[in-house]
Enzyme design. Structure first.
Site, PDB file in Angstrom:
ATOM      1  N   HIS A 280      42.316  43.013  40.529  1.00  0.00           N
ATOM      2  CA  HIS A 280      42.821  42.569  41.842  1.00  0.00           C
ATOM      3  C   HIS A 280      44.297  42.187  41.778  1.00  0.00           C
ATOM      4  CE1 HIS A 280      38.944  42.549  43.955  1.00  0.00           C
ATOM      5  NE2 HIS A 280      38.421  42.138  42.811  1.00  0.00           N
ATOM      6  N   ASP A 340      36.935  38.541  38.374  1.00  0.00           N
ATOM      7  CA  ASP A 340      35.846  39.415  38.827  1.00  0.00           C
ATOM      8  C   ASP A 340      36.285  40.878  38.932  1.00  0.00           C
ATOM      9  OD1 ASP A 340      37.547  38.635  41.011  1.00  0.00           O
ATOM     10  OD2 ASP A 340      36.112  39.571  42.365  1.00  0.00           O
ATOM     11  N   GLU A 341      35.309  41.759  38.932  1.00  0.00           N
ATOM     12  CA  GLU A 341      35.464  43.178  39.283  1.00  0.00           C
ATOM     13  C   GLU A 341      36.616  43.872  38.549  1.00  0.00           C
ATOM     14  OE1 GLU A 341      33.656  43.530  43.741  1.00  0.00           O
ATOM     15  OE2 GLU A 341      35.728  42.848  43.617  1.00  0.00           O
ATOM     16  N   VAL A 342      36.644  43.771  37.242  1.00  0.00           N
ATOM     17  CA  VAL A 342      37.698  44.433  36.469  1.00  0.00           C
ATOM     18  C   VAL A 342      37.270  45.876  36.180  1.00  0.00           C
ATOM     19  CG1 VAL A 342      39.083  44.371  34.374  1.00  0.00           C
ATOM     20  CG2 VAL A 342      38.351  42.229  35.456  1.00  0.00           C
TER      21      VAL A 342
END
Length: 543
Positions: A280, A340-342
């Site tokens: 992100h 999160d969400e790498v």
């Protein structure tokens, strides 16, 4: 396409999902009727409302510091609250327009506010340890609001304002009442996303007002993300110069941020910023050279970039300087570090990354590389004397977390199992998984939100005590200043009651009776909260 049909008492929602239709049947709700608790929201822990009514003459009524209070006129939090709540209760009326009758039922002309603690925190910022408890008594001999700290007094003033109502002649009335109240959970938050769409200051401030009306106490400010970097750093000005949507109009300066923090403080609300890495972070790379990982295709640089580059020392030098500044700008004890969400695909393509992993014995487990990065960031923030919050992936990847880490559970699938695992490991936990309010349906979906119980997972009582609260999250992919308020309210009010009130408060019908009135009260105070169902508010305004 969505087809909707409504009937007087039973509401259905047809929602498209996975190319199939799912029919959601909501409980039967009768038309709103007066609740034995009036229009109180969220419902206090203990309430006794008498049928005996007292008349409040606004020209004579005043809110004052009671005898023996540890706070005086220099307590800005209380002085500001006294002014605000007088206006809220009496609708900004001209005093000469107030009816003069109703004296036969008794008169209430004063509310005394008494703080009992020497450390009343009038000149401090609220924290996770703040005391928001209060006692409120409305009797023949007057009204008294007693709290240990100023934050409890602010919550009590909101409750007192909700007890005041008008009769058919326009006279202001209040029932004799006894209330003892405190929140069930210490952390009751709203997440706002100002990266996907920039939110003007007035929208953020209006949200803080609405939060105070619902006794929510944490603004989780997801201030930057892939799409834009509106935080204007003095240390690294190019981050917003090149990463914001517009470097002059779509940014938050230090002055803007301080305004938000002080506005929140006066309402007993913490501001916890989130700077999410290593994923992100696309917008970060526009203003900070070599921060992001170069991606490769067929052995050559592709010209695209992935997550933050975890293998170069300059990354951590930059992060230390940036978080040192952030720690000074935001006074709260905690910073949310994301995690999160790498997406590992870019790391996998980069030969330098793979060489680094081989040298460190990571093999092909990119979770270990992510863990390596996260450990460096956690160390930086710890060295700056700040605590940190993280999304659940940081826990799932078995990173070494210090004992006071707060883990936020956001993945809706199997979230009860995740809550059990996080608390079994001894970490304080926040729940947001079932409260992503950017997901919308049609009809009274607040009921589903209201039914969520944060401690409904397999675990010991000690584990359940580690659940410190939760957050209603409003992500910004499809939300900007035009639709944020009606999408958030009164749906977030359902979260607010679940996090404040006693666990036994579960009656949907009684909640509906009170929430209909509370929604109208918010509308009257300038919050464009959407309706729960058919009907109208007497205090409707034009937006």
């Amino acid at each position: 396409m969505t087809a909707v049909r409504s009937v007087p008492v039973l509401l259905f929602v047809v929602a498209a999902a996975s190319n199939a239709y799912r029919l959601h049947k909501f409980p039967e709700l009768t038309a709103p009727e007066p609740s034995p608790y009036g229009s109180l929201w969220p419902l206090p822990q203990s309430v006794q409302v008498s049928p005996v009514v007292m008349f409040i003459p606004p020209p004579e009524f005043r809110i004052v510091h009671g005898e023996g209070s540890t706070a005086g006129p220099d307590c800005l939090v209380l002085q500001d609250a006294f002014r605000r709540y007088f206006d809220y209760m009496f609708d900004y009326i001209r005093l000469k327009d107030v009816p003069a009758g109703k004296t036969s039922s008794g008169r209430l002309v004063e509310l005394q506010v008494i703080l009992t603690s020497k450390d009343n925190e009038c000149h401090k910022y609220p924290s996770i340890l703040s005391d928001e408890s209060y006692k409120l008594s409305v009797n023949d001999d007057g009204a008294v609001l007693q709290a240990s700290q100023v934050w409890g007094a602010v919550r009590g003033l909101e409750t007192f304002s909700q007890l005041v109502y008008k009769d058919e002649t326009g006279a202001f009335l209040i029932n004799k009442t006894q209330i003892t109240d405190f929140p069930r959970f210490a952390h009751r938050g709203i997440l706002l996303d100002t990266s996907r769409h920039f939110l003007p200051l007035k929208v953020i401030l209006r949200t803080l007002d609405a939060m105070s009306f619902n006794k929510l106490n944490v603004l989780h400010w997801h201030i930057v993300d892939d799409q834009s970097f509106p935080y204007q750093s003095e240390t690294f000005p190019e981050l917003s110069d090149k990463g914001a949507y517009q470097p002059f109009t779509h940014i938050y300066t230090f002055i803007d941020i301080r305004m938000v923090i002080e506005y929140a403080r006066l309402r007993g609300i913490r501001v916890v910023p989130e700077f999410d890495t290593p994923g992100h972070a696309d917008s970060w790379g526009k203003g900070q050279k070599d921060l992001l990982t170069p991606c490769y295709k067929d052995g050559e640089p592709s010209g695209t970039f992935g997550p933050v580059n975890p293998i170069i020392n300059n990354t951590y030098t930059f992060m230390y300087k940036l978080f040192r500044e952030i720690g000074k700008v935001f006074p709260d004890q905690y910073i949310h570090l994301g995690g999160d969400e790498v997406d590992f695909s870019c790391w996998k393509s980069n030969p330098d990354i793979n060489k680094f992993m081989a040298e460190h014995g990571f093999g092909t487990d990119y979770c270990k590389l992510e863990s390596y990065y996260v450990q460096q960031i956690l160390g930086i923030v710890s060295s700056l004397k700040k605590g940190y919050m993280v999304w659940q992936e940081v826990f799932d990847n078995h990173d070494q977390l210090k004992p006071d880490t707060v883990v936020e559970v956001w993945k809706e699938k199997n979230y009860q199992e995740e809550m059990a695992a996080v608390t079994a490991a001894g970490f304080q936990t926040l729940l947001s998984a079932p409260w992503y309010l950017n997901r919308i349906t049609i009809g009274q979906d607040w009921i589903q939100i209201y039914h969520v119980e944060p401690t409904n997972f397999s675990g010991t009582e000690e584990q359940k005590h580690l659940v410190i609260g939760g957050e209603a999250c409003l992500w910004g992919e499809f939300v900007d200043a035009t639709n944020l308020t009606p999408r958030l309210w009164p749906r977030a009010s359902a979260v607010a009651e679940r996090l404040w009130s006693n666990k036994t408060v579960t009656s949907v019908q009684d909640a509906y009776n009170r929430l209909v009135v509370h929604r109208c009260r918010m509308v009257g105070r300038g919050i464009a909260a959407e309706p729960l169902y058919v009907g109208f508010c007497e205090n409707e305004v034009n937006y």
